[in-house]
Design a protein around this motif. Sequence first.
Motif, short mmCIF file in Angstrom:
data_model
loop_
_atom_site.label_atom_id
_atom_site.label_comp_id
_atom_site.label_asym_id
_atom_site.label_seq_id
_atom_site.Cartn_x
_atom_site.Cartn_y
_atom_site.Cartn_z
N LEU A 177 0.83 -1.21 0.00
CA LEU A 177 0.00 0.00 0.00
C LEU A 177 0.86 1.26 0.00
N THR A 221 -6.22 4.56 -1.19
CA THR A 221 -5.18 3.78 -0.51
C THR A 221 -5.12 4.15 0.96
N VAL A 232 -7.63 2.43 2.93
CA VAL A 232 -7.25 1.06 3.29
C VAL A 232 -6.29 1.06 4.48
N LEU A 262 -8.33 1.16 7.45
CA LEU A 262 -8.90 -0.17 7.72
C LEU A 262 -7.88 -1.03 8.44
N LEU A 263 -6.62 -0.99 7.97
CA LEU A 263 -5.56 -1.79 8.60
C LEU A 263 -5.37 -1.38 10.05
N ALA A 281 -12.39 4.96 7.58
CA ALA A 281 -12.07 4.50 6.23
C ALA A 281 -13.24 4.75 5.29
N TYR A 333 -20.64 1.54 4.09
CA TYR A 333 -19.98 0.85 2.98
C TYR A 333 -20.79 1.02 1.71
#
Lengths: 170, 338
Positions: free
Chosen positions: A11, A41, A44, A47-48, A55, B124
Amino acid sequence: MTPDVILFLILAVVAIASALGMLLSKNAVYSALYLILNLATIAVFYLLLGAPFIAMVQVTVYAGAIMVLFLFVIMLLGAEQLRRARTLGWQQPVAVVLAVVLVAEATYIIFTKTSSLPDIEAAEAGFGSPQAIGELLFNQYLLPFEITSVLLLVAMIGAIVMTRDGKKKE
Amino acid sequence: MDENIALIIEWVLKAVILAFGLITGFAYTTYYERKLLARIQIRIGPNRAGPFGLLQPAADGIKLFFKEELIPAQAYKFIFVIAPILTMVPALVILAVIPWGESFELFGRQIALSMADINVGVLYILSVASISVYGIVLAGWSSNNKYAMMGGLRSTAQMISYELALGLSFVGPLMLAGSMSMLDIVRAQQETAWYIFYQPLGALIFYIAMLAEVNRAPFDMPEAEQELAAGFHTEYSGMKFALFTMGEYVKMIAVSVIFSTLFLGGFDGPAIDRFVLLGPLYLVLKVAACLFVMIWVRATLPRLRYDRLMAFGWKLLLPAALFNIFITAVLILLFDLG
């Protein structure tokens, strides 16, 4: 290496490459597309880090709404092609100097202070969930939250008033 | 490690089944639409390929495969090629958070009838929906054709405008259920009643906004053929054109599924607590009903004029959605519904 680290490295490469692409591409539409990729990106990354709410908001607000408006304006004005004339002038050498300073600083810190990062505990269950964020926003951070909403309202009313004035002059 | 492998197999299988289901659904939605339109306009409709014309979608697919694919000389080629893909992918992935039923046991494993039940399910859906506009805009821009460009720009303006009303009408069910997870929203409806009864205004706003989101009549401005040739897909042919049509129909199915889940009780139905596998069937039936209304609207209403469309979205639908949220919040507090 754990899967998290591998994912992070991939990423990171995508994020930096898309940021460079945004800066270097000659066509404004491509720049906007690189920026969208970059913002996605970063979503993400969130999210990680265990923050799904942030996110999703990142994708909806930045990669979705705001960048669509960017693209819209670029296409509507037909401003895809960068003009040859240099409008930045003296800013370019200054930017280079500042960038060199930043890189020097970062290298200095990386190579001198290796173990200064504090140990962090793992996030507790439910951290970053919509419910937890809502409770924080409406209890602990109520005042800043309300001030932000008033600011946004003022900006909205301002935009409407400005378009009205323009029409009257015609 | 075995557990991980089993999980991966389960996810892959579910994803493949969902994608294939949607693509088959697309093929037969075109058939459904043509048959219904024919019926409404007192015609017969496709009846040559196979019994009752049932092989018509396959015949159309084969025809499109053998068509010549043109790329305009002045087009931005890379964007021109990926634009149809960018329209198709969000339509396929948006349904990952939809529950098709409670979990059931198979080979000693609990298998949930959804791809992912996440606590930000509603967000989402909104974020994927906000991404899905890019395919059409980029298709219009990269064709380097004024009609395509106009179609692309119109679609951007339209989708941004109606996304607001769509997002706000999500809030009603969300407040009633007290959760952003789609599974929790369905469970809350099982306990009380379908939210179309609690949220009639919200459901109506959602339905209108979703017609605009998927560019269906009477909101099909991006492809108004009298004004714009074929709009954003004027320059597309062959399989790339087919991908746009596919994207449009898969989006129709997707928004119908979301509408059914939020307002029509999702997989809820008679005897669902005894036979879990009835869930997908109920959901498909509800989706068919939603699609029926969409096609009916298309056959009945003329296309809106562009300025009226924007005025309707901003001046009527958005205030109505805000009003709906306000009323819902007051009623929840008064009658302690939440």
